[in-house]
Design an enzyme around this catalytic site. Structure first.
Site, PDB file in Angstrom:
ATOM      1  N   LYS A 133       0.858  -1.183   0.000  1.00  0.00           N
ATOM      2  CA  LYS A 133       0.000   0.000   0.000  1.00  0.00           C
ATOM      3  C   LYS A 133       0.893   1.232   0.000  1.00  0.00           C
ATOM      4  CE  LYS A 133      -3.949   1.636   2.777  1.00  0.00           C
ATOM      5  NZ  LYS A 133      -4.782   1.263   3.952  1.00  0.00           N
TER       6      LYS A 133
ATOM      7  N   SER B 274      -9.266   0.542   3.034  1.00  0.00           N
ATOM      8  CA  SER B 274      -8.557   1.425   2.120  1.00  0.00           C
ATOM      9  C   SER B 274      -7.387   0.767   1.396  1.00  0.00           C
ATOM     10  CB  SER B 274      -8.041   2.645   2.889  1.00  0.00           C
ATOM     11  OG  SER B 274      -7.176   2.241   3.945  1.00  0.00           O
TER      12      SER B 274
ATOM     13  N   SER C 273      -9.434  -1.801   7.158  1.00  0.00           N
ATOM     14  CA  SER C 273      -8.829  -1.590   5.842  1.00  0.00           C
ATOM     15  C   SER C 273      -7.883  -2.683   5.380  1.00  0.00           C
ATOM     16  CB  SER C 273      -8.103  -0.241   5.804  1.00  0.00           C
ATOM     17  OG  SER C 273      -9.029   0.815   5.833  1.00  0.00           O
TER      18      SER C 273
END
Length: 477
Positions: free
Chosen positions: A87, A162, A186
């Site tokens: 990420k 996310s 997330s």
């Protein structure tokens, strides 16, 4: 630099543990694994949009160096030669770190996150930065700045957020594993929605030094990978005390992988009688019940439990994350409010109206609530399990609140309704794939344990995966 070995895209189908063990035994090379991952991104990611940036040359050069070390009889660690991508919120000195935002699109940090250093020390390679919700602040996977991430099982559907790119890239077999972050679900949401495995540890289990913050009291670092065993191997590397992060727990870190023996005989799995199944979709409920039956057949005992103070948990958890997020973004909100997506600007702006006394109250009562959970819940069971999402996965259009889609706010907020409370409680939680809905999109369930019981929740997840193959199925993207 020597030309990379010719590879087959089938090489990306092996799990992270299989890939690392193949390199260690000399059955493949790090260059071959890395070239296969690069090829997979280049040939297929145009549809999925999981990748923000790639450092191809450095990755291949690192892979060549690791192969030379292995030939010389040196294995650096349990991830030797395995390419990963993360990420895009993990700092690496001199490398891009966009945080999924316009504000940081050109940001290059001067230092490296502890978890990245630990992964490199264990022999892994960082291939690039993965798509994510802007500043890690939505559960759907939308991103106006870098393009929405698409579910590899069905491109019109959400990936979950996310850590959208992490879930999608692992599911699509672009990469062997990825770090995500989990402040309200997330890691677990994209794991569930994309059909992979993801764990957030106990609050403070993993260092957050060099990681873009969202909420001081609820942020967690953790992996997404194909299997519980993959996640256990990564978590054993990244967990533990860190002198650069005084909040990182000093609790000893076990070898999580060594605990995965498949034996859950006599283990009590609690199924909540309140909150987590309210209005659950019948397809999700049926998949969950089937998962419990698998574990019961392995010797686990399924018991009903009531989770105390859920109204307070939901309210206080929202207050904490919103207030802390607004604090972190206060200066940019004053100076660059138009650089945020509409939904994020609105969320942050509204958070400034929350009274300080509410925030302090939410923090002050957290310990007492957790103590009640420890007594009432973990006095009756060893772990408790719930669906990760209560509802079938929505489409990107259905949850596009910036576009003003009718009903989008309700569907958007409902995605994380079962995951957010776990962050306020600070419990370890792993999401495991357990089926598909009638739209062909994955369903997952999550397993929670008492603080620092990561080994136990992973043990249950891995036992379940011994008797099912949901985690092994591959999308046709």
């Amino acid at each position: 630099m020597n030309a990379p070995l010719k590879t087959s895209t089938a090489l990306t189908d092996v799990t992270l543990v299989e890939a690392a063990d193949m390199v260690a035994r000399g059955e493949t090379t790090s260059v071959a694994l890395t070239a296969a991952a690069i090829e997979a991104f280049k040939s297929k990611d145009a549809k999925v949009n999981a990748l923000i940036w790639m450092d191809e040359q450095n990755a291949l050069e690192t892979a060549e160096a690791l192969d030379r070390m292995r030939k010389a009889g040196r294995i650096t660690g349990p991830l030797h030669g395995v390419p990963l991508a993360h990420k895009d919120m993990y700092y690496q000195a001199g490398k891009p770190c966009t945080c999924g935002s316009a504000i940081r699109k050109d940001f290059r940090p001067a230092y490296t996150a502890t978890v990245i250093d630990r992964l490199h020390g264990a022999g892994s390679i960082t291939l690039g930065g993965l798509n994510m919700a802007e500043f890690a602040q939505n559960p759907s996977g939308h991103n106006r700045h870098f393009g929405h991430c698409h579910n590899p099982w069905s491109l019109d559907y959400c990936t979950g957020g996310s850590s959208s790119g992490s879930g999608a890239a692992v599911a699509a077999r672009f990469i062997y594993g990825a770090l995500g972050s989990d402040t309200g679900g997330s890691i677990r949401l994209p794991a569930s929605i994309c059909g992979v495995t993801g764990i957030k540890g106990t609050q403070t289990r993993v260092s957050r030094y060099g990681v873009m913050p969202l909420s001081f009291s609820a942020d967690n670092v953790g992996p997404l990978a194909r299997t519980a065993r993959d996640c256990a191997r990564i978590l054993s590397v990244i967990a533990g005390a860190d002198p650069m992060d005084p909040t990182a727990a000093t609790e000893p870190v076990p070898d999580y992988e060594s605990l995965l023996d498949g034996d859950v005989r006599g283990l009590r799995i609690g199924v909540p009688t309140n909150y987590f199944f309210d209005n659950v979709d019948p397809e999700v409920g049926a998949a969950f019940e089937a998962a419990m039956a698998v574990l019961q057949a392995r010797g686990a005992e399924i018991v009903p439990v009531t989770i105390p103070h859920m109204d307070a948990v939901v309210a206080y958890g929202s207050i904490v994350s919103r207030c802390e997020g607004a604090t972190i973004h206060a200066q940019w909100m004053r100076e660059r409010p138009d650089d945020y997506a509409v939904h994020l600007n609105a969320r942050l702006y509204g958070s400034y109206s929350i009274p300080a006394v509410y925030y302090v109250e939410a923090l002050a009562r957290r310990g007492a609530i957790l103590k009640a959970v420890a007594s009432d819940v973990f006095g009756a069971c060893d772990v408790f399990a719930t669906p990760t999402l209560r509802y079938k996965v929505p489409t990107l259009l259905e949850t596009d609140i910036d576009a003003g889609t009718e009903g989008a706010i309700e569907k958007f907020n409902a995605i994380s309704i079962n995951t957010r409370p776990i962050n306020y409680l600070g419990l370890p939680s792993v999401s495991v794939p357990c089926g598909f809905d009638s739209n062909g999109v994955p369903i997952g369930f999550q397993i929670q344990g008492r603080p620092f019981a990561e080994g136990r929740v992973l043990k249950v997840a891995e036992a379940y995966q011994r008797d099912t193959d949901w985690h092994a199925r591959k999308p046709a993207v």
